[in-house]
Enzyme design. Structure first.
Site, PDB file in Angstrom:
ATOM      1  N   LYS A  74    -100.754   1.652  76.001  1.00  0.00           N
ATOM      2  CA  LYS A  74     -99.797   0.568  76.190  1.00  0.00           C
ATOM      3  C   LYS A  74     -99.193   0.726  77.576  1.00  0.00           C
ATOM      4  CE  LYS A  74     -95.668  -1.469  73.966  1.00  0.00           C
ATOM      5  NZ  LYS A  74     -94.743  -1.358  72.807  1.00  0.00           N
ATOM      6  N   SER A 149     -94.251  -5.509  70.003  1.00  0.00           N
ATOM      7  CA  SER A 149     -94.578  -5.642  71.399  1.00  0.00           C
ATOM      8  C   SER A 149     -95.912  -5.017  71.791  1.00  0.00           C
ATOM      9  CB  SER A 149     -93.465  -5.024  72.249  1.00  0.00           C
ATOM     10  OG  SER A 149     -93.359  -3.624  72.015  1.00  0.00           O
ATOM     11  N   SER A 173     -92.677  -2.286  66.662  1.00  0.00           N
ATOM     12  CA  SER A 173     -93.739  -2.679  67.592  1.00  0.00           C
ATOM     13  C   SER A 173     -95.075  -1.973  67.449  1.00  0.00           C
ATOM     14  CB  SER A 173     -93.259  -2.536  69.024  1.00  0.00           C
ATOM     15  OG  SER A 173     -92.473  -3.651  69.358  1.00  0.00           O
TER      16      SER A 173
HETATM   17  N1  GLN Z   1     -89.327  -7.050  67.862  1.00  0.00           N
HETATM   18  C1  GLN Z   1     -88.348  -6.052  68.166  1.00  0.00           C
HETATM   19  C2  GLN Z   1     -87.655  -6.382  69.469  1.00  0.00           C
HETATM   20  O1  GLN Z   1     -87.936  -7.391  70.001  1.00  0.00           O
HETATM   21  C3  GLN Z   1     -88.973  -4.675  68.210  1.00  0.00           C
HETATM   22  C4  GLN Z   1     -89.657  -4.356  69.478  1.00  0.00           C
HETATM   23  C5  GLN Z   1     -90.157  -2.965  69.544  1.00  0.00           C
HETATM   24  O2  GLN Z   1     -90.296  -2.279  68.519  1.00  0.00           O
HETATM   25  N2  GLN Z   1     -90.406  -2.511  70.758  1.00  0.00           N
HETATM   26  O3  GLN Z   1     -86.837  -5.659  69.939  1.00  0.00           O
END
Ligand code: GLN
Length: 484
Positions: A74, A149, A173
């Site tokens: 990532k 994400s 995420s």
């Molecule tokens: N969807 C969540 C956010 O927007 C989690 C994102 C994540 O786990 N990096 O913060």
């Protein structure tokens, strides 16, 4: 070759049925032919150089189980030889002087880097549409989001562009994109995997983890990723363990907690059906279902969306256009340079979080929002502690729906936040959580959109989670299905 698991690839490499170079080339060709926008940076020469080194190591007899296996990271993990953008214009041309600990550990094990994967900007999002470099397409249905994400990570595994990838999970995420793309992912207990070199979003929540086709593969990767790191102040000092040691244990007598709050209104009927069918499968494997309650589930959304932006507003203050990252071309004075650089460098969602975070931390609102959120965070953790007195593992859906259409929610941040309802509480409590594929949605549109089953364990129960997931994957084939 691309359909093989890590365990299978490892055996093929050791027996010289395939070389690391051939394997790397095979995946590089697949990446080059793909139109998902999953990869942001690929450097063929660098990959082949690492593959040649892995081949030499295998020939010398000093290989580990992971030597010669390709992996992609990532783009939130910094790398010395490839750009590290965090999906942001702010870091568009940034090259780190060092490798993240996770990247380094996997390289030490002999893994071959295929490149860097698209993600939501600074890991903020649930659909990968917040990336400056454009959305990633879901390989199962290219009009759908891959989740976020770690959307590039999940899409790369599902499309078999890489046999292993890294992701990060701050509020879901790893689990949610794994669910949307029909692959397996695990977020370990907070503090297990070093955050050093993981571009920070919300430091008390951020946790790296592996994503792959199977639970067994995730365990192999975790074995190499987990470990104390004195460069991360919240890294845990624990004895090394083999996370795959319990894979073959029977599930006879396993008590599965089924939280009623995970099956209420808002859960799409097709997701519920797939998840209930998976629970039935576990009963066939010898488990019993226990009704439990996690009463503060609903509060995890406001709590998370206070704490995470608060930490983000502090972490992102380092991007000022002075030390590194984007600097505006024209400005009037120093203040204006900061303002212009940040205005140009950050996308809308990142700005929204910085504003919310600065607000809840400000004098006068700190007690009303931030402190209050911290108190409820503690209560959420206590809910889990009480639940784990009644059960060994908690199961439910990862997300209320299958993947939605690209663009369908992109100007509705609240709709995206609500979709995190089942993943946030695990993160707030610092518990390990997993997503394994357990079926598909229903109807013309959703029939090709995967559903994930969420497994939540007590602290340090990763080996148990992997055991529970592996046993399910021995009697089902959802994890073997691929969009092709
Ligand atoms: N969807 C969540 C956010 O927007 C989690 C994102 C994540 O786990 N990096 O913060």
């Amino acid at each position: 070759m691309h359909t093989k698991t890590l365990a299978q690839l490892s055996a093929m490499l050791q027996s010289k049925q395939v070389s690391a170079t051939e394997l790397a080339q095979h995946f590089l060709d697949r990446i080059a032919a793909s139109d998902l926008n999953a990869f942001l940076h690929v450097d063929t020469a660098l990959t082949l150089e690492q593959a040649a080194a892995a081949d030499a190591r295998i020939a010398a007899g000093t290989a580990t189980a992971l030597t010669g296996i390709p992996i992609a990271h990532k783009d939130i993990f910094v790398t010395r030889n490839l750009r590290s953008t965090a999906g942001s214009h702010m870091l568009e041309n940034y090259v780190s002087p060092f490798d993240a600990t996770v990247v380094d550990k996997l390289a030490q094990a002999g893994m071959v880097t295929l490149g860097k994967l698209n993600c939501d900007e600074f890991a903020m999002g649930s659909s990968n549409e917040n990336s400056y470099f454009g959305p990633v397409r879901n390989p199962w249905d290219k009009s759908a989001v891959p989740g976020g994400s770690s959307g590039g990570s999940a899409a790369a595994i599902a499309a078999r562009l890489a046999p292993a990838v890294t992701g990060t999970d701050t509020g879901g995420s790893i689990r949610q994109p794994a669910s949307f793309c029909g692959i397996t992912g695990i977020k370990p207990t907070y503090g297990s995997v070093s955050r050093y070199g993981m571009i920070a979003f919300a430091s008390s929540l951020d946790q790296g983890g592996p994503m792959a086709q199977t639970a067994e593969d995730c365990g192999l990767l975790l074995n190499a990723m987990v470990g104390f790191d004195d460069k991360d102040s919240t890294s845990l000092e624990r004895q090394p363990e083999d996370f795959n040691r319990d894979l073959h244990q029977s599930l006879q007598g396993l008590r599965i907690g089924v939280p009623k709050e995970f099956f209420g209104t808002g859960l799409a009927p097709d997701v519920e059906q797939a998840v209930r069918a998976a629970l039935d499968q576990y009963v066939k494997l010898g488990a019993t279902l226990v009704d439990i309650s996690l009463p503060k589930t609903e509060l995890s959304i406001p709590v998370y969306y206070v704490i995470a932006p608060a930490e983000a507003s502090s972490n992102l203050s380092r991007f000022d256009g002075v030390r590194y990252g984007h600097r505006a071309a024209s400005y009037t004075d120093l203040d204006d340079m900061y303002r212009q650089s940040r205005t140009e460098g950050f996308g809308a969602e990142v700005k929204r979080r910085i504003l919310v975070g600065a607000y809840v931390l400000s004098h006068g609102y700190y007690d009303a929002y931030y402190l209050q959120a911290q108190k409820i965070r503690r209560l959420i953790a206590q809910d889990f502690a009480a639940a784990f007195e009644q059960c060994d593992v908690i199961m439910g859906p990862v997300a209320p729906t299958v993947a939605w259409d690209i663009g369908a929610q992109s100007d509705d941040p609240l709709a995206n936040y609500l979709a995190d309802i089942f993943t946030l509480s695990t993160s707030l409590a610092g518990l390990p959580g997993m997503s394994i594929p357990c079926g598909f949605g229903q109807g013309e549109k959703n029939a090709r959109r995967p559903v994930g089953l969420q497994l939540i364990g007590n602290y340090f129960a990763e080996a148990k989670l992997l055991n529970i997931a592996h046993q399910y994957q021995q009697v089902t084939d959802w994890h073997q299905r691929s969009p092709e």
